[in-house]
Motif scaffolding. Structure first.
Motif, PDB file in Angstrom:
ATOM      1  N   GLN A   1       0.828  -1.215   0.000  1.00  0.00           N
ATOM      2  CA  GLN A   1       0.000   0.000   0.000  1.00  0.00           C
ATOM      3  C   GLN A   1       0.853   1.252   0.000  1.00  0.00           C
ATOM      4  N   LEU A   2       1.938   1.220   0.754  1.00  0.00           N
ATOM      5  CA  LEU A   2       2.806   2.396   0.781  1.00  0.00           C
ATOM      6  C   LEU A   2       3.416   2.630  -0.595  1.00  0.00           C
ATOM      7  N   THR A   3       3.836   1.543  -1.235  1.00  0.00           N
ATOM      8  CA  THR A   3       4.443   1.681  -2.561  1.00  0.00           C
ATOM      9  C   THR A   3       3.434   2.239  -3.558  1.00  0.00           C
ATOM     10  N   GLU A   4       2.219   1.694  -3.514  1.00  0.00           N
ATOM     11  CA  GLU A   4       1.191   2.144  -4.460  1.00  0.00           C
ATOM     12  C   GLU A   4       0.835   3.605  -4.210  1.00  0.00           C
ATOM     13  N   THR A   5       0.684   3.964  -2.945  1.00  0.00           N
ATOM     14  CA  THR A   5       0.305   5.349  -2.642  1.00  0.00           C
ATOM     15  C   THR A   5       1.419   6.303  -3.058  1.00  0.00           C
ATOM     16  N   LEU A   6       2.659   5.902  -2.795  1.00  0.00           N
ATOM     17  CA  LEU A   6       3.777   6.771  -3.181  1.00  0.00           C
ATOM     18  C   LEU A   6       3.809   6.962  -4.692  1.00  0.00           C
ATOM     19  N   GLY A   7       3.507   5.886  -5.436  1.00  0.00           N
ATOM     20  CA  GLY A   7       3.539   5.986  -6.895  1.00  0.00           C
ATOM     21  C   GLY A   7       2.367   6.766  -7.452  1.00  0.00           C
ATOM     22  N   ASP A   8       1.184   6.543  -6.858  1.00  0.00           N
ATOM     23  CA  ASP A   8      -0.023   7.154  -7.416  1.00  0.00           C
ATOM     24  C   ASP A   8      -0.281   8.544  -6.875  1.00  0.00           C
ATOM     25  N   ASN A   9       0.025   8.706  -5.608  1.00  0.00           N
ATOM     26  CA  ASN A   9      -0.381   9.941  -4.948  1.00  0.00           C
ATOM     27  C   ASN A   9       0.613  10.334  -3.860  1.00  0.00           C
ATOM     28  N   GLY A  10       1.884  10.364  -4.268  1.00  0.00           N
ATOM     29  CA  GLY A  10       2.945  10.603  -3.294  1.00  0.00           C
ATOM     30  C   GLY A  10       2.791  11.912  -2.568  1.00  0.00           C
ATOM     31  N   SER A  11       2.177  12.929  -3.246  1.00  0.00           N
ATOM     32  CA  SER A  11       2.089  14.240  -2.587  1.00  0.00           C
ATOM     33  C   SER A  11       1.176  14.187  -1.371  1.00  0.00           C
ATOM     34  N   SER A  12       0.379  13.093  -1.247  1.00  0.00           N
ATOM     35  CA  SER A  12      -0.491  12.991  -0.072  1.00  0.00           C
ATOM     36  C   SER A  12       0.317  12.615   1.169  1.00  0.00           C
ATOM     37  N   PHE A  13       1.564  12.198   0.964  1.00  0.00           N
ATOM     38  CA  PHE A  13       2.408  11.796   2.095  1.00  0.00           C
ATOM     39  C   PHE A  13       2.885  13.022   2.858  1.00  0.00           C
ATOM     40  N   GLY A  14       2.705  12.979   4.176  1.00  0.00           N
ATOM     41  CA  GLY A  14       3.260  14.061   4.997  1.00  0.00           C
ATOM     42  C   GLY A  14       4.783  13.968   4.985  1.00  0.00           C
ATOM     43  N   GLU A  15       5.413  15.117   5.158  1.00  0.00           N
ATOM     44  CA  GLU A  15       6.883  15.172   5.130  1.00  0.00           C
ATOM     45  C   GLU A  15       7.502  14.250   6.198  1.00  0.00           C
ATOM     46  N   THR A  16       6.874  14.196   7.379  1.00  0.00           N
ATOM     47  CA  THR A  16       7.477  13.412   8.472  1.00  0.00           C
ATOM     48  C   THR A  16       7.566  11.925   8.142  1.00  0.00           C
ATOM     49  N   ALA A  17       6.649  11.433   7.286  1.00  0.00           N
ATOM     50  CA  ALA A  17       6.689  10.001   6.937  1.00  0.00           C
ATOM     51  C   ALA A  17       7.868   9.695   6.035  1.00  0.00           C
TER      52      ALA A  17
ATOM     53  N   LEU B   1      10.842  11.716  -2.589  1.00  0.00           N
ATOM     54  CA  LEU B   1      11.664  12.767  -1.964  1.00  0.00           C
ATOM     55  C   LEU B   1      12.366  13.587  -3.038  1.00  0.00           C
ATOM     56  N   THR B   2      12.896  12.906  -4.052  1.00  0.00           N
ATOM     57  CA  THR B   2      13.564  13.619  -5.149  1.00  0.00           C
ATOM     58  C   THR B   2      12.576  14.557  -5.845  1.00  0.00           C
ATOM     59  N   ARG B   3      11.361  14.047  -6.051  1.00  0.00           N
ATOM     60  CA  ARG B   3      10.338  14.866  -6.726  1.00  0.00           C
ATOM     61  C   ARG B   3      10.075  16.148  -5.930  1.00  0.00           C
ATOM     62  N   ARG B   4      10.231  16.038  -4.611  1.00  0.00           N
ATOM     63  CA  ARG B   4      10.018  17.230  -3.763  1.00  0.00           C
ATOM     64  C   ARG B   4      11.269  18.097  -3.645  1.00  0.00           C
ATOM     65  N   GLY B   5      12.294  17.718  -4.369  1.00  0.00           N
ATOM     66  CA  GLY B   5      13.511  18.543  -4.348  1.00  0.00           C
ATOM     67  C   GLY B   5      14.417  18.271  -3.162  1.00  0.00           C
ATOM     68  N   GLN B   6      14.204  17.164  -2.459  1.00  0.00           N
ATOM     69  CA  GLN B   6      15.043  16.842  -1.298  1.00  0.00           C
ATOM     70  C   GLN B   6      16.268  16.053  -1.757  1.00  0.00           C
ATOM     71  N   ALA B   7      17.385  16.239  -1.050  1.00  0.00           N
ATOM     72  CA  ALA B   7      18.588  15.464  -1.375  1.00  0.00           C
ATOM     73  C   ALA B   7      18.422  14.052  -0.820  1.00  0.00           C
ATOM     74  N   VAL B   8      18.749  13.076  -1.651  1.00  0.00           N
ATOM     75  CA  VAL B   8      18.654  11.685  -1.177  1.00  0.00           C
ATOM     76  C   VAL B   8      19.958  10.948  -1.480  1.00  0.00           C
ATOM     77  N   SER B   9      20.231   9.928  -0.683  1.00  0.00           N
ATOM     78  CA  SER B   9      21.373   9.066  -0.989  1.00  0.00           C
ATOM     79  C   SER B   9      21.061   7.650  -0.531  1.00  0.00           C
ATOM     80  N   LEU B  10      21.745   6.720  -1.138  1.00  0.00           N
ATOM     81  CA  LEU B  10      21.551   5.307  -0.802  1.00  0.00           C
ATOM     82  C   LEU B  10      22.895   4.600  -0.866  1.00  0.00           C
ATOM     83  N   MET B  11      23.246   3.956   0.243  1.00  0.00           N
ATOM     84  CA  MET B  11      24.428   3.106   0.218  1.00  0.00           C
ATOM     85  C   MET B  11      23.973   1.688   0.549  1.00  0.00           C
ATOM     86  N   ALA B  12      24.162   0.784  -0.405  1.00  0.00           N
ATOM     87  CA  ALA B  12      23.726  -0.602  -0.221  1.00  0.00           C
ATOM     88  C   ALA B  12      24.952  -1.461   0.016  1.00  0.00           C
ATOM     89  N   ILE B  13      24.984  -2.114   1.165  1.00  0.00           N
ATOM     90  CA  ILE B  13      26.164  -2.915   1.530  1.00  0.00           C
ATOM     91  C   ILE B  13      25.754  -4.367   1.631  1.00  0.00           C
TER      92      ILE B  13
END
Ligand SMILES: Nc1ncnc2c1ncn2[C@@H]1O[C@H](COP(=O)(O)OP(=O)(O)OP(=O)(O)O)[C@@H](O)[C@H]1O
Length: 641
Positions: free
Chosen positions: A358-374, A404-416
């Motif tokens: 559900q989180l994935t679907e909501t983020l894809g369909d309607n990500g702007s509905s997500f509050g910043e804190t989430a 987050l990128t769509r909102r102009g926030q800096a993101v990073s990912l390190m996968a170990i």
């Protein structure tokens, strides 16, 4: 005229798109950006060029069926970059300050001096990096120093950074060490901050769901009188079994199609028509490929969980392209899972898998509905044991950082991680996701591809142990080549794998106990545990433990549980033979579209990796008691000669 194979592919592709719109759309988008692959390609992906030719028809059909949900906004193509285009800002002054502080910590005995390859990981400026870290290469300690560098020197706000590891135990260990390190850096960070910062996948998902899905009540936690963090390790308990059983009974009572399939699966005579359905049969059932027989409702749950973790919707499954038992199982499972979802809705419950979905679907369909804190805690992610990630989690993480990128926030990912140690394929994870990382987590511009780093020095095991471990993987094609080096000098009496073939626990228990005791008295390193006794299942371990002197420095664990641990000697009790063929999971694998290999091939490879994990737990010596030498043990004999 289309060939039979093409017709079959087109049929499956259309089904895929109709039933799994989010996953199939995602795969379709990123297929175009698939990179060349270092390993063979035994099964062509189902989502192929043929897909686009059937696109409009299939989409129209899916819409007509109401399968595709209306979308508030078009999801961004998966191939569109998420990270960059600029690197993280890392100055020589920040690196210098970190080096000085590390030197002081080394001087106080708080940590060992990082190697050059570890320093590269600690100070990496690429916003999307994957670190192939061999066994015993110190990835956990290096990961923590990376966190310290980001918080203390790059001044990343702590509420924007999350470390994800697989188990509660590994998270607890990471938290403890992180608090200790940050204290040395005089950085305000207590136990509560550590709990917020270091999480399992399920706890991270739960944190997001609390904000974005109205704090769901989790099915897996129901009836347990606990409301703590979602925890992947929770086994199905009596409350869960009761809901599954009730679903099964009501599905059986109400649905003639389900009844018929249940009878066929259980080899029972067809249900009498025109009569009340009666009670659903509770006979145990073993799906081909499974080790254990279970009541059907539990067998459905196990396979549905697997299907969900590889990005499929069990309630939409069809038997198309399957036959016999598998076709009946798929169709019955779809009916069962629809009822199960209704039961959950009626009880106000949600499964962890549905939470991810559900989180994935909501983020894809309607990500702007997500509050910043989430979303904020997902800005900078460091993920340990990345080789054990599943498609479902890939989709979720990717959707969060894309929003987050769509909102102009800096993101990073390190996968170990270490693809050689990927051992959770039976739960839906796959090292292919780590190898195909750039398909799923693309960067922008010059940073389109992730930075690949390697930790290849092994600080745990002597060279003969490492050489035998590497022999296990000779036949595994789906792997990243590594050139692992032993930092330790081989001492007198150290050895690689010593095979003891023809071993039978019923007759050989005394000899085994003698060997364990002898190994404990041969200690010549400062490992806390002298012997790790390892097996695939718990049964043999319990029998041995009942006879072992509890004062001995020995731990008996399944190979899965021993991951991340080490001892001077590893004693293995397993033939490490691959499981039987699993036609149902092969069909699910093909439909998922995430994998190149079949499920059976993935399991054969995983057996070799399991042996690799077991062997690499040993620092100085490894002894392998095995009944026959047809599985991984046999491969070792052949490859040595
Ligand atoms: N730079 C270093 N110098 C010396 N020893 C080190 C260094 N880095 C790590 N070690 C030691 O190497 C051992 C293995 O480290 P660690 O358990 O973190 O490895 P790992 O990569 O997580 O292993 P695995 O994936 O096999 O569980 C530990 O005893 C650790 O203290």
């Amino acid at each position: 005229m289309l060939s039979a194979v093409k017709r079959y592919r087109a049929l499956l592709t259309a089904t895929l798109r109709a039933c799994f719109p989010r996953t199939s759309a995602y795969l379709r988008e990123q297929h175009g950006s698939a990179l060349s692959h270092a390993y063979p390609h035994p099964n062509a992906p189902l989502v192929s060029g043929a897909t686009s030719r059937v696109k409009s028809k299939a989409t129209a059909k899916a819409r007509a069926k109401g399968a595709a949900k209306p979308r508030a906004k078009r999801a961004q193509p998966a191939s569109e970059g998420i990270y960059g285009p600029s690197p993280l800002s890392v100055t020589t002054g920040q690196i210098q300050a970190m080096r000085e502080q590390v030197k002081a910590a080394v001087g106080k005995g708080l940590l060992g001096e990082p190697s050059d390859e570890q320093w590269t990981m600690i100070t990496c400026e690429h916003p999307v990096a994957r670190v192939f870290a061999g066994a015993g290469s110190g990835k956990s300690s290096t990961l923590l120093l990376r966190v310290v560098f980001m918080l203390c020197h790059l001044k990343v706000a702590p509420e924007r950074l999350t470390v994800i590891s697989f188990t509660n135990a590994s998270c607890a260990e990471l938290r403890g060490k992180l608090v200790e390190l940050l204290q040395f850096w005089s950085y305000p960070f207590d136990e509560t901050s550590a709990r917020r910062c270091v999480r399992t996948f399920h706890s991270a998902m739960g944190m997001m769901a609390r904000q974005a899905l109205g704090d769901p009540r989790w099915f897996e936690q129901s009836g347990r009188g606990r409301s703590g963090e979602p925890d992947d390790s929770l086994a199905t308990g009596s409350a869960q079994r009761a809901v599954l059983k009730e679903t099964y009974q009501s599905c059986y009572a109400e649905n003639a199609d389900f009844r018929e399939r249940v009878h066929r699966l259980l080899g029972a005579p067809p249900p009498a028509s025109g009569k009340p359905a009666g009670k659903a049969p509770l006979n145990l059932y073993r799906l081909p490929g499974e080790f254990r027989a279970l009541p059907l409702f539990e067998a459905f749950q196990v396979q549905a969980g697997f299907a969900e973790s590889i990005g499929l919707r069990p309630e939409c499954l069809t038997g198309d392209g399957m036959s016999g038992v598998e076709e009946d199982f798929a169709e019955a499972l779809a009916l069962f899972w629809r009822s199960f979802n209704e039961q959950l809705a009626a009880r106000g419950l949600m499964t962890f898998n549905h939470g991810f979905q559900q989180l994935t679907e909501t983020l894809g369909d309607n990500g702007s509905s997500f509050g910043e804190t989430a979303l904020i805690p997902f800005s900078h992610l460091l993920i340990d044991e990345f080789q054990d990630i599943s498609p479902q989690i890939v989709l979720w993480l990717q959707a969060a950082q894309r929003e987050l990128t769509r909102r102009g926030q800096a993101v990073s990912l390190m996968a170990i991680g270490d693809d050689w140690q990927s051992i959770y394929g039976w739960r839906g994870s796959s090292p292919e996701l780590f190898l195909d990382f750039d398909r799923h987590f693309p960067g922008k511009g010059r940073l389109k591809k992730s930075r690949v780093l390697r930790l290849e020095t092994n600080y745990r095991s002597v060279a003969p142990v490492m050489e035998d471990a590497a022999r296990m993987l000779a036949e595994v094609s789906c792997k990243q080549d590594k050139n692992c080096r032993a930092a330790k000098v081989t001492g007198p009496g150290d050895h690689g794998v010593k095979l003891v073939p023809g071993f039978d626990l019923r007759t050989g228990m005394d000899a085994l106990l003698e060997e364990v005791t002898a190994q404990c008295s041969l200690r010549h390193t400062d490992e806390k545990t002298a012997v790790l006794l390892l097996s695939r299942g718990n049964d043999a371990l319990k029998r041995i433990q009942a006879r072992l002197d509890p004062a001995l420095p020995v731990r008996a664990l399944t190979i899965h549980r021993a991951k991340g641990l080490q001892a001077e000697v590893a004693i293995i009790l397993d033939d490490c033979e691959p499981p039987p063929a699993h036609p149902f999971r092969n069909a699910l694998y093909a439909r998922s579209g995430f994998f190149r290999s079949s499920y059976d091939q993935a399991m054969r490879d995983e057996t070799a990796r399991l042996a690799y994990v077991a062997i690499t737990r040993g620092a100085s010596r490894v002894i392998w008691f095995t009944h026959n030498t047809q599985g991984a043990a046999g491969a070792l004999v052949n490859r040595r000669s």
